[in-house]
Design a protein around this motif. Structure first.
Motif, PDB file in Angstrom:
ATOM      1  N   HIS A 180      53.642  41.667  23.382  1.00 52.30           N
ATOM      2  CA  HIS A 180      54.626  42.213  24.318  1.00 52.30           C
ATOM      3  C   HIS A 180      55.877  41.338  24.384  1.00 52.30           C
ATOM      4  CE1 HIS A 180      56.101  44.617  27.612  1.00 52.30           C
ATOM      5  NE2 HIS A 180      56.271  43.529  28.353  1.00 52.30           N
ATOM      6  N   SER A 181      55.692  40.025  24.189  1.00 51.58           N
ATOM      7  CA  SER A 181      56.852  39.125  24.215  1.00 51.58           C
ATOM      8  C   SER A 181      57.761  39.347  23.006  1.00 51.58           C
ATOM      9  CB  SER A 181      56.388  37.665  24.251  1.00 51.58           C
ATOM     10  OG  SER A 181      55.766  37.308  23.027  1.00 51.58           O
ATOM     11  N   LEU A 182      57.193  39.942  21.945  1.00 54.41           N
ATOM     12  CA  LEU A 182      57.982  40.207  20.740  1.00 54.41           C
ATOM     13  C   LEU A 182      58.525  41.626  20.699  1.00 54.41           C
ATOM     14  CD1 LEU A 182      55.557  38.455  18.219  1.00 54.41           C
ATOM     15  CD2 LEU A 182      57.711  37.549  19.102  1.00 54.41           C
ATOM     16  N   ALA A 183      57.767  42.562  21.264  1.00 57.64           N
ATOM     17  CA  ALA A 183      58.199  43.967  21.316  1.00 57.64           C
ATOM     18  C   ALA A 183      57.448  44.650  22.443  1.00 57.64           C
ATOM     19  CB  ALA A 183      57.925  44.666  19.986  1.00 57.64           C
ATOM     20  N   PRO A 184      58.121  45.507  23.223  1.00 62.86           N
ATOM     21  CA  PRO A 184      57.455  46.159  24.352  1.00 62.86           C
ATOM     22  C   PRO A 184      56.210  46.933  23.913  1.00 62.86           C
ATOM     23  CG  PRO A 184      59.821  46.527  24.429  1.00 62.86           C
ATOM     24  CD  PRO A 184      59.530  45.897  23.101  1.00 62.86           C
ATOM     25  N   LEU A 185      55.127  46.783  24.681  1.00 62.55           N
ATOM     26  CA  LEU A 185      53.880  47.479  24.377  1.00 62.55           C
ATOM     27  C   LEU A 185      53.972  48.936  24.805  1.00 62.55           C
ATOM     28  CD1 LEU A 185      51.231  44.886  25.621  1.00 62.55           C
ATOM     29  CD2 LEU A 185      51.655  45.512  23.242  1.00 62.55           C
ATOM     30  N   PRO A 186      53.282  49.831  24.095  1.00 64.40           N
ATOM     31  CA  PRO A 186      53.196  51.216  24.582  1.00 64.40           C
ATOM     32  C   PRO A 186      52.366  51.261  25.857  1.00 64.40           C
ATOM     33  CG  PRO A 186      51.767  50.883  22.681  1.00 64.40           C
ATOM     34  CD  PRO A 186      52.596  49.644  22.825  1.00 64.40           C
ATOM     35  N   LEU A 187      52.344  52.401  26.515  1.00 65.47           N
ATOM     36  CA  LEU A 187      51.654  52.524  27.798  1.00 65.47           C
ATOM     37  C   LEU A 187      50.181  52.153  27.697  1.00 65.47           C
ATOM     38  CD1 LEU A 187      51.586  53.350  30.766  1.00 65.47           C
ATOM     39  CD2 LEU A 187      51.208  55.723  30.027  1.00 65.47           C
ATOM     40  N   TYR A 188      49.488  52.636  26.648  1.00 63.81           N
ATOM     41  CA  TYR A 188      48.054  52.338  26.546  1.00 63.81           C
ATOM     42  C   TYR A 188      47.823  50.837  26.357  1.00 63.81           C
ATOM     43  CZ  TYR A 188      47.915  51.505  21.465  1.00 63.81           C
ATOM     44  OH  TYR A 188      48.067  50.978  20.220  1.00 63.81           O
ATOM     45  N   GLY A 189      48.774  50.153  25.684  1.00 59.89           N
ATOM     46  CA  GLY A 189      48.649  48.711  25.501  1.00 59.89           C
ATOM     47  C   GLY A 189      48.805  47.961  26.812  1.00 59.89           C
ATOM     48  N   ARG A 190      49.737  48.413  27.652  1.00 59.08           N
ATOM     49  CA  ARG A 190      49.923  47.763  28.952  1.00 59.08           C
ATOM     50  C   ARG A 190      48.719  47.995  29.858  1.00 59.08           C
ATOM     51  NH1 ARG A 190      55.030  50.126  28.262  1.00 59.08           N
ATOM     52  NH2 ARG A 190      54.689  51.622  29.948  1.00 59.08           N
ATOM     53  N   LEU A 191      48.164  49.207  29.801  1.00 63.24           N
ATOM     54  CA  LEU A 191      46.968  49.505  30.604  1.00 63.24           C
ATOM     55  C   LEU A 191      45.780  48.667  30.125  1.00 63.24           C
ATOM     56  CD1 LEU A 191      47.206  53.402  30.938  1.00 63.24           C
ATOM     57  CD2 LEU A 191      47.528  51.701  32.750  1.00 63.24           C
ATOM     58  N   MET A 192      45.654  48.536  28.807  1.00 61.36           N
ATOM     59  CA  MET A 192      44.558  47.735  28.259  1.00 61.36           C
ATOM     60  C   MET A 192      44.697  46.272  28.676  1.00 61.36           C
ATOM     61  SD  MET A 192      43.370  47.297  24.290  1.00 61.36           S
ATOM     62  CE  MET A 192      43.225  49.072  24.094  1.00 61.36           C
ATOM     63  N   LYS A 193      45.922  45.770  28.649  1.00 62.19           N
ATOM     64  CA  LYS A 193      46.161  44.386  29.059  1.00 62.19           C
ATOM     65  C   LYS A 193      45.731  44.178  30.511  1.00 62.19           C
ATOM     66  CE  LYS A 193      49.899  40.968  29.310  1.00 62.19           C
ATOM     67  NZ  LYS A 193      49.785  40.698  30.753  1.00 62.19           N
ATOM     68  N   TYR A 194      46.040  45.140  31.368  1.00 65.47           N
ATOM     69  CA  TYR A 194      45.652  45.035  32.776  1.00 65.47           C
ATOM     70  C   TYR A 194      44.126  45.057  32.911  1.00 65.47           C
ATOM     71  CZ  TYR A 194      44.774  46.455  37.589  1.00 65.47           C
ATOM     72  OH  TYR A 194      44.279  46.534  38.862  1.00 65.47           O
ATOM     73  N   LEU A 195      43.468  45.978  32.199  1.00 66.43           N
ATOM     74  CA  LEU A 195      42.012  46.100  32.295  1.00 66.43           C
ATOM     75  C   LEU A 195      41.311  44.853  31.752  1.00 66.43           C
ATOM     76  CD1 LEU A 195      41.544  49.829  31.223  1.00 66.43           C
ATOM     77  CD2 LEU A 195      41.195  48.865  33.503  1.00 66.43           C
ATOM     78  N   LEU A 196      41.841  44.303  30.667  1.00 70.83           N
ATOM     79  CA  LEU A 196      41.233  43.101  30.095  1.00 70.83           C
ATOM     80  C   LEU A 196      41.432  41.896  31.007  1.00 70.83           C
ATOM     81  CD1 LEU A 196      42.237  43.687  26.393  1.00 70.83           C
ATOM     82  CD2 LEU A 196      39.905  43.537  27.255  1.00 70.83           C
TER      83      LEU A 196
END
Length: 270
Positions: free
Chosen positions: A111-127
């Motif tokens: 994410h620091s290199l390129a914005p994550l898609p929505l599912y990636g941001r949700l996964m980051k929160y869940l993890l």
């Protein structure tokens, strides 16, 4: 020999066999996990076994039959099995927590290199949530942060945490191939880490999570879970690989969890 004595003798033989089998199982299990379990829990189970051996000797000194010893050993056996269960639960909890932390770090770096898609941001929160409820193991672990050149596998950045964990200073490793310092050329199993490192630096997408042996400045070897994220130039050419390393105690379990994560990720993306 009377029928009653024969029955007692048979029951004693069966009891002795059961006790031997249980003892063999516990010893084999402890031997199989001694190199990759939390020392506190391992010592806890070993302490219970030692206490039981002393108590069993006292029962034998009192001329108790094997059947009597078996019946009196039931509470000890239950306690030892519960201790084994606790140790296994702790082992899996730590492994899952480290995996969740590793994937969360991968998503954060990405994410620091390129914005994550929505599912990636949700996964980051869940993890992140999974990492917290399983003990925040990664937070309490020193991280090794390194950058490698994609073309030569030379070290281009070396963090203070890397120096703390592995003992090499920046002067020891910067602008040198990683295999001259913290990455041995060959793993204990015989696997070529030179080949692995070349693959990580040229195709980092295939090694987003990777486990291999590393060494410190004294030559001692450790298993490390690596999180690898590619860094691209403005023209989308691969220039470096950003790596975060975390020491692990149980490489077999972590390999299993990482393989499970890779399968789940493929299913999720597809």
């Amino acid at each position: 020999m009377s029928r009653e004595n024969l029955m007692h003798s048979l029951l004693d033989q069966i009891s002795a066999w059961c006790l031997r089998k249980f003892g063999s199982f516990v010893k084999a299990w402890l031997l199989s996990v001694q190199d990759h379990t939390v020392p506190l829990y391992h010592d806890y189970v070993e302490g219970m076994i030692s206490d039981y051996i002393d108590q069993r000797q006292k029962w034998q000194d009192q001329s108790r039959s094997e059947l009597q010893i078996l019946l009196q050993s039931v509470p000890w056996g239950i306690s030892i099995l519960l201790g084994i269960c606790r140790l296994n639960v702790c082992r899996w909890r730590r492994g899952i927590s480290l995996l969740a932390y590793g994937v969360e770090q991968f998503l954060s770096l990405s994410h620091s290199l390129a914005p994550l898609p929505l599912y990636g941001r949700l996964m980051k929160y869940l993890l992140g949530w999974l990492h917290r409820i399983t003990g925040n193991v990664g937070i309490h672990t020193n991280k090794i942060e390194v950058r490698l050149s994609s073309s030569t596998a030379e070290v281009t950045a070396w963090s203070h945490g890397a120096e703390m964990v592995l003992g090499f200073t920046a002067e020891d490793v910067l602008h040198q191939p990683a295999t001259t310092s913290f990455v041995p050329e060959t793993e204990s199993s015989g696997r070529s880490l030179v080949t692995l490192l070349q693959s990580v630096c040229t195709v980092p997408e295939s090694h987003s999570l990777n486990i291999n042996e590393n060494r410190d400045c004294n030559g001692d070897r450790y298993w490390i879970l690596w999180v690898n994220v590619p860094i691209y130039s403005a023209t989308q050419e691969l220039t470096e690989v950003s790596c975060i390393g975390i020491k692990i105690e149980d490489p077999t379990l972590m390999q299993l969890l990482v393989q499970g994560w890779k399968v789940w990720r493929k299913l999720l993306i597809s």
